[in-house]
Design an enzyme around this catalytic site. Sequence first.
Site, PDB file in Angstrom:
ATOM      1  CB  CYS A  86      35.465  39.933   9.087  1.00 20.10           C
ATOM      2  SG  CYS A  86      35.095  41.226   7.904  1.00 20.10           S
ATOM      3  CG  HIS A 176      39.614  38.307   6.976  1.00 23.35           C
ATOM      4  ND1 HIS A 176      38.635  37.358   7.008  1.00 23.35           N
ATOM      5  CD2 HIS A 176      39.015  39.449   6.567  1.00 23.35           C
ATOM      6  CE1 HIS A 176      37.492  37.889   6.621  1.00 23.35           C
ATOM      7  NE2 HIS A 176      37.697  39.163   6.347  1.00 23.35           N
ATOM      8  CD  GLU A 178      40.384  34.424   8.085  1.00 27.72           C
ATOM      9  OE1 GLU A 178      40.792  35.060   9.059  1.00 27.72           O
ATOM     10  OE2 GLU A 178      39.317  34.703   7.505  1.00 27.72           O
ATOM     11  CB  SER A 230      44.875  12.830 -14.475  1.00 28.64           C
ATOM     12  OG  SER A 230      45.462  13.386 -13.307  1.00 28.64           O
ATOM     13  N   GLY A 231      46.942  10.594 -13.060  1.00 29.68           N
ATOM     14  CA  GLY A 231      48.358  10.391 -12.750  1.00 29.68           C
ATOM     15  C   GLY A 231      48.961  11.612 -12.075  1.00 29.68           C
ATOM     16  N   GLY A 232      48.178  12.698 -12.008  1.00 28.46           N
ATOM     17  CA  GLY A 232      48.638  13.890 -11.287  1.00 28.46           C
ATOM     18  C   GLY A 232      48.539  13.628  -9.782  1.00 28.46           C
ATOM     19  CG  ASP A 234      45.302  17.422  -7.019  1.00 27.67           C
ATOM     20  OD1 ASP A 234      46.264  17.472  -6.240  1.00 27.67           O
ATOM     21  OD2 ASP A 234      44.947  18.369  -7.730  1.00 27.67           O
ATOM     22  CB  SER A 236      48.199   9.972  -7.668  1.00 24.77           C
ATOM     23  OG  SER A 236      48.514  10.156  -9.022  1.00 24.77           O
TER      24      SER A 236
END
Length: 520
Positions: A86, A176, A178, A230-232, A234, A236
């Site tokens: 682009c 694009h 990608e 948080s235990g989530g 990410d 973790s």
Amino acid sequence: MILDNSLNKILIVDFGSQFTQLIARRIRELGVFSDIVSHKKIKLNQINQSVKGIILSGGPLNVYQINKYSFDKKILGLDIPILGICFGHQILSKLNGGIVKQSKHREFGLANVIKKNNSLLTNNFFGTKKSKVVWMSHADQVSKLPKNFKVIASSSNSKFAIVENKIKNFYGVQFHPEVTHTENGKKLISNFIFLICKIRRNWSSKDQKRKLIKNVRAQVGDNKVICALSGGVDSSVVAQLLNKAIGKKLYCIFVNTGLLRKNEEAQVVQTFKKKLKINLIYVNAEKEFLNKLKNVSDPEKKRKIIGNLFIKIFERYAKKIKNVKFLAQGTLYPDLIESKSVTGSQTSKIKSHHNVGGLPKKMNLKLLEPLKFLFKDEVRKLGLELNLSNEIISRHPFPGPGLAIRMPGIITNEKIKILKEADYYFIQALRDHGLYHKIWQAYAALLPVKTVGVMGDNRTYEYLCLLRAITSEDGMTADFYEFKKSFMQTISNKIVNSIRGINRVVYDITSKPPSTIELE
Ligand code: XMP
């Protein structure tokens, strides 16, 4: 700017495109290492033997605003293959003596490109139809090709949709490749890196893990880090990554905001403190959060209050621990894109994710965000590489502000109690019916509306429960999941019959965009 020269790589020069990180991701998917460097910071002497190819990204600029971008023309003389995408295609043409002009028609969205000539770049790209659907997003275009450049494909609006200069190994694409909307786009990138740059595969989740651990160690030094766990998925993965990288210098803090899913606090403590032996501090701040959120109904205010309070608590504990310099959190690339523009381009702010835009302006702790250029599925792979269990890795995402943003309007203890139950039954039903892993994210929300129902011959006047279940690749776009009627009947009955306070269940059938995944 320090570039990693230990591996052969593709260098991506970023001109501020929203999609630069997607280019890097596609290259990672192909098993090759890449580095991104801003056009403002790239220095000729940083491009050494390890750079086997250069990709010039798109961007919101135009090639005639010379003072707005910088690019050393000498880079073109290094005898390294270059692919311009682009804006990158336009600048490559301009610097080689071509002409770029404003297009008669701006071209945004899908377009058909038709093959005109053979090229290594388009090897096995077009297929038998000799055309492909690609995704365009541009207002300018190349109107005259430079010397020694040849057209490889054209669209009705862009004569020079794919071009090449075979002598110099320069390639340009106006669209694009990608983004997933471009059919077979990854093939173009693969052809560029393997057939043209002749680079070998050298990158895997294991290398990703090693590189991240090395970076964290270099960044942290002898300092201590607190990690918002948080235990989530990410947070973790961040906690486990830091645990491996810096061990005892890590203090994870799990805050019970009172806005968590049912039994969540017990599960997190069990997993991280007991099983993974991570240094975990449990903070019960239910009262503090609910007091601050009293009578607040504006979504952005909720997010900001929660973000600020999180930081206050982390800073309070950082003081107690002493010598803490960093606050680590599991920010991912899509969080950054949607909260603010990472590149300085015109991406507009959608909502303040609590771990990004919701943070206070002034903070004593420095942010450590080792996953900020990764996408969710990549983080899951990294988590497995770090020996986290499948159960943790495959959990649906849960936002930092928790149930607060699944309860439009004011937050009360009664509503929280009702919502926790509804969400629990919904998620349990998904698990029981083997649907949990087919869905990217699901939750129940409580709408601030009461409607009339009839139960056992009596009139009820209770809340409306909304269920949302979506499929997605990375949370940037999403589709609602199509349940069978029998499942919907089962869960609707279960919720209404088991929970006092809900007498009606609705299902959210909007995709993202135009909606978002969360309600607020
Ligand atoms: P939206 O609602 O923006 O959500 O379409 C996209 C994904 O991000 C999650 N989300 C958050 N995660 N803090 C987080 O850690 C936040 O403030 C936040 N807001 C949304 C959301 O659950 C979905 O997975």
